[in-house]
Design an enzyme around this catalytic site. Sequence first.
Site, mmCIF file in Angstrom:
data_model
loop_
_atom_site.group_PDB
_atom_site.id
_atom_site.type_symbol
_atom_site.label_atom_id
_atom_site.label_comp_id
_atom_site.label_asym_id
_atom_site.label_seq_id
_atom_site.Cartn_x
_atom_site.Cartn_y
_atom_site.Cartn_z
ATOM 1 N N SER A 170 -5.758 -1.834 6.083
ATOM 2 C CA SER A 170 -5.872 -1.379 4.692
ATOM 3 C C SER A 170 -7.019 -2.086 3.965
ATOM 4 O O SER A 170 -8.162 -1.948 4.389
ATOM 5 C CB SER A 170 -4.528 -1.566 3.995
ATOM 6 O OG SER A 170 -4.521 -0.847 2.805
ATOM 7 N N ASP A 216 -0.802 9.099 5.821
ATOM 8 C CA ASP A 216 -1.124 7.978 4.926
ATOM 9 C C ASP A 216 -1.338 8.524 3.513
ATOM 10 O O ASP A 216 -2.279 9.279 3.270
ATOM 11 C CB ASP A 216 -2.388 7.273 5.432
ATOM 12 C CG ASP A 216 -2.657 5.952 4.715
ATOM 13 O OD1 ASP A 216 -2.206 5.788 3.569
ATOM 14 O OD2 ASP A 216 -3.344 5.104 5.316
ATOM 15 N N HIS A 248 0.649 4.823 6.327
ATOM 16 C CA HIS A 248 -0.267 3.721 6.042
ATOM 17 C C HIS A 248 0.141 2.442 6.769
ATOM 18 O O HIS A 248 -0.709 1.600 7.052
ATOM 19 C CB HIS A 248 -0.255 3.479 4.520
ATOM 20 C CG HIS A 248 -1.242 2.463 4.070
ATOM 21 N ND1 HIS A 248 -2.600 2.621 4.251
ATOM 22 C CD2 HIS A 248 -1.087 1.270 3.434
ATOM 23 C CE1 HIS A 248 -3.232 1.569 3.735
ATOM 24 N NE2 HIS A 248 -2.335 0.729 3.239
HETATM 25 O O1 9J3 Z 1 -4.307 -2.982 1.410
HETATM 26 C C1 9J3 Z 1 -3.781 -1.912 1.086
HETATM 27 O O2 9J3 Z 1 -2.646 -1.559 1.449
HETATM 28 C C2 9J3 Z 1 -4.595 -1.050 0.168
HETATM 29 C C3 9J3 Z 1 -3.861 0.050 -0.458
HETATM 30 C C4 9J3 Z 1 -3.498 -0.247 -1.891
HETATM 31 O O3 9J3 Z 1 -2.407 -0.668 -2.167
HETATM 32 O O4 9J3 Z 1 -4.445 0.008 -2.825
HETATM 33 C C5 9J3 Z 1 -4.003 0.066 -4.176
HETATM 34 C C6 9J3 Z 1 -4.990 -0.577 -5.075
#
Ligand code: 9J3
Length: 301
Positions: A170, A216, A248
């Site tokens: 992510s 996702d 995700h």
């Molecule tokens: O690191 C992640 O899971 C990025 C996804 C996220 O929560 O973005 C929101 C700002």
Amino acid sequence: MQLHPHTSRRRTGRLAGLTAALAAVVGLSTLTGPGAHAAADNPYERGPAPTESSIEALRGPYAVSQTSVSRLAATGFGGGTIYYPTSTADGTFGAVAISPGFTALESSISWLGPRLASQGFVVFTIDTLTTVDQPGSRGDQLLAALDYLTQRSSVRGRIDSSRLGVMGHSMGGGGSLEAAKTRPSLKAAIPMTPWNLDKTWPELRTPTLIFGADADTIAPVATHAKPFYNTLPSSLDRTYIELNNATHFAPNTSNTTIAKYSISWLKRFIDKDTRYEQFLCPLPQRSLTIDEAQGNCPHTS
Ligand code: 9J3
Ligand code: ZN
């Protein structure tokens, strides 16, 4: 390997005996020399010839040890755990640092530590300075972790500091793109369901394997993984694999599809080990676990 042409030529008398004796000695030393599997033509090759089942297995051929790095001992990142092959008999290994995502801890990606290290890599799963750090910061932290690993860690002598890679989930995956942009000498990057506000990555010179997940909704592939992949240079060795029926958070639990293609990518580009090209090219077919795959084949670097 190619047979010496003389071995197929017919000889007579004492010369034939001498030739046979020489061939036996050469053959024997090839089988028993230093690093039984280290090919003469690739000094970075580690471990036995891979099979589909060996790259899908929960553990590879190397026994793994681990050591933790406290947050207080770390500079520029939040500490973590180093997983490494226990034996020093095979020389040095390439290394990879792995960042978790937004709000997440090292524990969310820790399954990759022993899974990858047991195939012959030093693997550093890290915590970030804060759990809300953005991808740019996570990229800097991955590089700080690699610097710690190669310059200060207790296993620095086991690492070939010229053969390094980055991975992340992510925002950590977005961070792995940032790290590769900052440090083009990196040999491999693997963003997993990556998230980043920067949608274009033409600056990258590091072979990059991106995992997307079809379900996702946090970093939808249409606005994250796919544009990241599509904007990498077409001349770069790059692959996109979209996990089927996956969210995700697919990279947060043991996942054989992620493991087998990550092992192959790291072997192919950190170790230049072409024995793994068979798992990357031709591209994987659609299956129960893979929705779609794109990439250049054969690889050029
Ligand atoms: O690191 C992640 O899971 C990025 C996804 C996220 O929560 O973005 C929101 C700002
Ligand atoms: Zn699907």
